[in-house]
Design an enzyme around this catalytic site. Sequence first.
Site: not given
Length: 433
Positions: A71, A321
């Site tokens: 994102h 991540d």
Amino acid sequence: MYLPAVLNLLQASLSSLTGLLEFGLPASVSPHDFDGFATLSPYHDRAHVPGVAADLPSDCSVDQVMLLHRHGSRGPEWEDKYIQKLVETLDNFSQVIHRAHLPPNLRFLKDGYESDLVPHELTVVGRRQLFDHGVDFALQYPSLSTSVVLSSPVQRVVDSSHYFGHGFFGGDVGKVEFVTVDELDVPVNWITPWKSCSKYSEAKGHAAASAWRSKYVPTITQRLSRQLGFQLSDDDTQGALYACPYDLAAHNESPWCDAFHNHELRSLEYEYDLLMDRISGRMSENDPGPILGSVYVNKLIERFTNATGDAKELYLEFGHDTSILLVLSALGLNKDRTLLPEDHIRTHRKFRTSEQTPFAARMVWEKFSCEKSFRGPQIRLLLNSATYPLTTCQKSLKDREFGSCSVKEFIGANEFSLNVHYGDETWNTTCVD
Ligand SMILES: *[C@@H]1O[C@H](CO)[C@@H](O)[C@H](O)[C@H]1NC(C)=O
Ligand SMILES: *[C@@H]1O[C@H](CO)[C@@H](O)[C@H](O)[C@H]1NC(C)=O
Ligand SMILES: *[C@@H]1O[C@H](CO)[C@@H](O)[C@H](O)[C@H]1NC(C)=O
């Protein structure tokens, strides 16, 4: 091509120099020169690896692609309470600040400092990163398409997939099906595999980050307190440190970034690298990292070999991540030989999330075939636009030249992952209490 690496080296040695020679005035950095905020970095391309060709030979064509996208820039999470506390402290001491002689880089405090960050949510900056990446992707792979987009169910990730979709599909985005992983009928998914692992925990990461903070934050607190004329707490200092990358994430600028020395920001970067290194795990520590990352690696092999007979030419998938770091972990591509220390910065380390997973990081797996240059299907990884050499499966000089390897060697190098199955003994030992 070699220039960025040289500049990085130069920058690194300059910053360690300023760290040694601390003469009162901070060697302030402009946020535009500094993007080493680990997982809080604004998106930036990775530098090309010297000696590895940027482009494939002209007789090769990419026939299948898997994208795993983080994102875009978001608001703070657990850090929000530190930023809020800082705002309150500064407000309480506004009279003192008003009378104080402040160095130029702290003078912005005369006008007060307010924070309007929205926790967890994608920011406008993040929105643009994803739209731009969708456009980039359409330009890069004009002949590939899909009718499905898959994402983690977290709102900022869903939003990210839509903004990317607008850039990539344009007016046809309405015809695309957006699915989240919790709607899939699978016991474990490859974007957020930790959801199927009850023993998975971020506690080790936070413990390591906290140990490192106790080494570097108090010195900054002393300096800032001296400059401001009243005593800050270490929590306030943390708030000020976090405000810098989070203001950048929301507004593209922050007065706080100039309040710190370059080496102090390097310490902040290391704090987040420690956090993520412990979270995404390593084989030697019996951590879930490589086990969880194997789910994606197996998916990659299944699709690139068309093992189920229904493989698509393009996969657009959106996560976090950790989603990306787990894959690198399972592949052994970002693992340092020994554990990162908690009492000093290891400057030379493979695990560097500023390069690997800034906001809007893009991990792109290409399967390609060539008329003459290579025999049989090959694999290449592009991480944040630069080839990430697949060192664990390279056999020939050509492999090294292009950072790629054959699908066959890739499979051979990933036997560990291929031998992990959800609910088997290995999985249960790591994941089930
Ligand atoms: C600010 O002042 C208020 C009122 O005196 C106090 O309750 C609060 O704890 C102070 N906040 C901080 C962060 O020092
Ligand atoms: C996978 O195999 C099926 C059946 O042969 C074929 O229709 C499909 O195009 C293949 N997928 C890819 C990506 O090659
Ligand atoms: C792993 O754990 C699950 C759930 O507790 C159990 O159903 C399964 O039999 C276990 N697998 C093995 C190989 O023991």
